[in-house]
Design a protein around this motif. Structure first.
Motif, PDB file in Angstrom:
ATOM      1  N   LYS A  26       0.828  -1.204   0.000  1.00 11.38           N
ATOM      2  CA  LYS A  26       0.000   0.000   0.000  1.00 11.38           C
ATOM      3  C   LYS A  26       0.864   1.257   0.000  1.00 11.38           C
ATOM      4  O   LYS A  26       0.571   2.225  -0.706  1.00 11.38           O
ATOM      5  CB  LYS A  26      -0.920   0.000   1.222  1.00 11.38           C
ATOM      6  N   HIS A  30       0.987   3.797  -3.122  1.00 12.28           N
ATOM      7  CA  HIS A  30       0.568   5.166  -2.822  1.00 12.28           C
ATOM      8  C   HIS A  30       1.553   6.178  -3.407  1.00 12.28           C
ATOM      9  O   HIS A  30       1.171   7.257  -3.845  1.00 12.28           O
ATOM     10  CB  HIS A  30       0.450   5.358  -1.314  1.00 12.28           C
ATOM     11  N   LEU A 155      -6.405   5.294  -6.207  1.00 15.48           N
ATOM     12  CA  LEU A 155      -5.498   5.256  -5.062  1.00 15.48           C
ATOM     13  C   LEU A 155      -4.978   6.645  -4.729  1.00 15.48           C
ATOM     14  O   LEU A 155      -4.781   6.999  -3.566  1.00 15.48           O
ATOM     15  CB  LEU A 155      -4.326   4.317  -5.348  1.00 15.48           C
ATOM     16  N   PHE A 160      -4.432   8.513   2.561  1.00 13.42           N
ATOM     17  CA  PHE A 160      -3.512   7.492   3.081  1.00 13.42           C
ATOM     18  C   PHE A 160      -3.419   7.610   4.595  1.00 13.42           C
ATOM     19  O   PHE A 160      -3.089   8.671   5.122  1.00 13.42           O
ATOM     20  CB  PHE A 160      -2.138   7.675   2.434  1.00 13.42           C
TER      21      PHE A 160
END
Length: 227
Positions: A26, A30, A155, A160
């Motif tokens: 992730k 990101h 995304l 985040f």
């Protein structure tokens, strides 16, 4: 009882590695790092954490045979079993990167260096530093040759959450470290109860169990045509 402890501890190793892999991926996605670099660094490191944790724990406890045999056995399983499963399941493997030209030497050179180091039957701190330098050099090579993939717009829009990611990473590391500690103790007890050498236990039982994360991730990627 030792068998039960061994199975549970291996489960903790794999489960912890899965946490680390997911959160590392992730983070990488990101920041739009290429899939190859993610696989060769973050996911490779995450799936290798059980081997590293077990070998370090074994070394500190004086079980050098398990420490070295685990590394050798895992390498054999990763090349023979994991790649064999990927080639069997994947319909077609066409990576964008020229693996033979760019990465084959980095795969073979550490193995050759290890063989030369092991000729005298001894491994020391200098050998360890040399391998760490090789790892650092490969990471720099990967960063320098990073090919950025298309930006994932969904995304990019997603907020985040660093606190959640860091918390799950810590949980994963705890599972890996604690699982490795119990895995070594139980594996040593199993070896002694059956009169089997720790080398054999490390080469087959421990190495096979610890190679399961790589096998699982590779099979999932192959089935998703992302090999």
């Amino acid at each position: 009882m030792d068998f039960l402890i061994f199975v549970v501890s291996m489960g903790a190793l794999i489960y912890g590695a899965e946490f680390i892999i997911q959160q590392s991926e992730k983070i990488a996605l990101h920041y739009n790092i290429s899939h190859f670099v993610i696989g060769a660094t973050l996911i490779a490191l995450g799936t290798s954490l059980p081997e590293m944790a077990v070998s370090m724990s074994a070394s500190m406890k004086g079980s050098g045979d398990i420490a070295v045999a685990n590394v050798i056995g895992s390498t054999i399983f990763n090349i023979a079993m994991v790649l064999g499963a990927v080639f069997l399941l994947a319909k077609k493997i066409t990576p964008d990167r020229d693996l033979f030209a760019k990465d084959s030497a980095w795969s073979l050179f550490p193995i050759l260096v290890f063989i030369l180091m092991a000729i005298d039957g001894k491994l020391n701190v200098v050998d360890g530093i040399l391998f760490l330098c090789l790892m650092g050099a490969y990471l720099l090579f990967l960063i320098g040759s990073n090919q950025v993939d298309d930006i994932d717009e969904e995304l990019a829009k997603e907020k985040f959450a660093w606190p959640k990611t860091l918390a799950l990473l810590i949980v994963g590391f705890v599972f890996v470290v604690v699982g490795a500690d119990f895995a070594i103790d139980s594996a040593g007890n199993i070896a002694r109860s059956f009169g089997i050498s720790e080398w054999v236990i490390g080469l087959f039982l421990v190495a096979f169990g610890i190679s399961l994360p790589e096998l699982t991730i590779s099979i999932k990627s192959a089935l998703n045509n992302n090999a």
